[in-house]
Design a protein around this motif. Structure first.
Motif, mmCIF file in Angstrom:
data_model
loop_
_atom_site.group_PDB
_atom_site.id
_atom_site.type_symbol
_atom_site.label_atom_id
_atom_site.label_comp_id
_atom_site.label_asym_id
_atom_site.label_seq_id
_atom_site.Cartn_x
_atom_site.Cartn_y
_atom_site.Cartn_z
ATOM 1 N N ALA A 1 0.852 -1.273 -0.277
ATOM 2 C CA ALA A 1 -0.006 0.068 0.023
ATOM 3 C C ALA A 1 1.096 1.068 0.054
ATOM 4 N N ARG A 2 1.879 1.243 0.879
ATOM 5 C CA ARG A 2 2.731 2.436 0.852
ATOM 6 C C ARG A 2 3.540 2.525 -0.499
ATOM 7 N N ALA A 3 3.818 1.476 -1.043
ATOM 8 C CA ALA A 3 4.645 1.715 -2.542
ATOM 9 C C ALA A 3 3.406 2.036 -3.540
ATOM 10 N N ALA A 4 2.225 1.869 -3.611
ATOM 11 C CA ALA A 4 1.260 1.884 -4.474
ATOM 12 C C ALA A 4 1.022 3.535 -4.364
ATOM 13 N N TYR A 5 0.873 3.858 -2.995
ATOM 14 C CA TYR A 5 0.666 5.517 -2.845
ATOM 15 C C TYR A 5 1.610 6.195 -3.098
ATOM 16 N N GLN A 6 2.824 5.792 -3.028
ATOM 17 C CA GLN A 6 4.080 6.695 -3.473
ATOM 18 C C GLN A 6 3.913 6.914 -5.130
ATOM 19 N N ALA A 7 3.742 5.591 -5.600
ATOM 20 C CA ALA A 7 3.717 5.480 -6.987
ATOM 21 C C ALA A 7 2.559 6.483 -7.566
ATOM 22 N N ALA A 8 1.393 6.386 -6.997
ATOM 23 C CA ALA A 8 0.197 7.300 -7.431
ATOM 24 C C ALA A 8 0.580 8.510 -7.128
ATOM 25 N N VAL A 9 1.153 8.973 -6.437
ATOM 26 C CA VAL A 9 1.566 10.443 -6.236
ATOM 27 C C VAL A 9 2.687 10.927 -7.140
ATOM 28 N N GLU A 10 3.513 10.064 -7.307
ATOM 29 C CA GLU A 10 4.697 10.349 -8.457
ATOM 30 C C GLU A 10 4.199 10.230 -9.664
ATOM 31 N N ARG A 11 2.893 9.365 -10.215
ATOM 32 C CA ARG A 11 2.317 9.547 -11.464
ATOM 33 C C ARG A 11 1.648 10.817 -11.442
ATOM 34 N N LYS A 12 0.959 11.244 -10.506
ATOM 35 C CA LYS A 12 0.107 12.432 -10.370
ATOM 36 C C LYS A 12 1.174 13.848 -10.714
ATOM 37 N N MET A 13 2.330 13.718 -9.826
ATOM 38 C CA MET A 13 3.215 14.792 -10.017
ATOM 39 C C MET A 13 3.787 14.721 -11.605
ATOM 40 N N LEU A 14 4.056 13.648 -12.282
ATOM 41 C CA LEU A 14 4.631 13.711 -13.411
ATOM 42 C C LEU A 14 3.533 14.291 -14.637
ATOM 43 N N ASP A 15 2.293 13.744 -14.315
ATOM 44 C CA ASP A 15 1.213 14.260 -15.233
ATOM 45 C C ASP A 15 0.860 15.682 -14.982
ATOM 46 N N GLN A 16 0.927 16.030 -13.913
ATOM 47 C CA GLN A 16 0.932 17.795 -14.078
ATOM 48 C C GLN A 16 2.206 18.609 -14.715
ATOM 49 N N HIS A 17 3.228 17.861 -14.353
ATOM 50 C CA HIS A 17 4.648 18.452 -15.035
ATOM 51 C C HIS A 17 4.294 18.434 -16.590
ATOM 52 N N VAL A 18 3.656 17.384 -17.042
ATOM 53 C CA VAL A 18 3.867 17.125 -18.605
ATOM 54 C C VAL A 18 2.560 18.066 -19.131
ATOM 55 N N ARG A 19 1.578 18.110 -18.283
ATOM 56 C CA ARG A 19 0.761 19.259 -18.721
ATOM 57 C C ARG A 19 1.059 20.618 -18.898
ATOM 58 N N GLN A 20 1.946 21.172 -17.736
ATOM 59 C CA GLN A 20 2.415 22.319 -17.715
ATOM 60 C C GLN A 20 3.322 22.640 -18.830
ATOM 61 N N GLN A 21 4.105 21.525 -19.194
ATOM 62 C CA GLN A 21 5.237 21.628 -20.126
ATOM 63 C C GLN A 21 4.405 21.806 -21.808
ATOM 64 N N ALA A 22 3.227 21.067 -21.781
ATOM 65 C CA ALA A 22 2.592 21.137 -22.884
ATOM 66 C C ALA A 22 1.924 22.316 -23.192
ATOM 67 N N ALA A 23 1.558 23.383 -21.955
ATOM 68 C CA ALA A 23 0.634 24.463 -22.151
ATOM 69 C C ALA A 23 1.724 25.492 -22.531
#
Length: 66
Positions: free
Chosen positions: A44-66
């Motif tokens: 659960a801790r590893a999955a939570y960490q992965a979910a946060v990292e995925r969301k951080m990367l998604d936000q970063h990619v959207r900001q770079q595309a804008a």
């Protein structure tokens, strides 16, 4: 003498960031863990960490595309 205690920055899925958590942040974290209560603690801790990292990367990619 007064001692100031600083809140420890923690990984937050709600805000996809690392910051001192508010009750809103902890509520979202608790909701996530309750929705994934079928996982072992370490999984659960590893999955939570992965979910946060995925969301951080998604936000970063959207900001770079804008």
């Amino acid at each position: 003498m007064t001692t100031a205690i600083a809140a420890t920055p923690t990984v937050c899925l709600l805000h996809a960031d690392i910051h001192p958590m508010t009750s809103e942040c902890w509520g979202a974290t608790l909701d996530w863990y309750l929705a994934h209560d079928h996982l072992e603690d370490s999984e659960a801790r590893a999955a939570y960490q992965a979910a946060v990292e995925r969301k951080m990367l998604d936000q970063h990619v959207r900001q770079q595309a804008a």
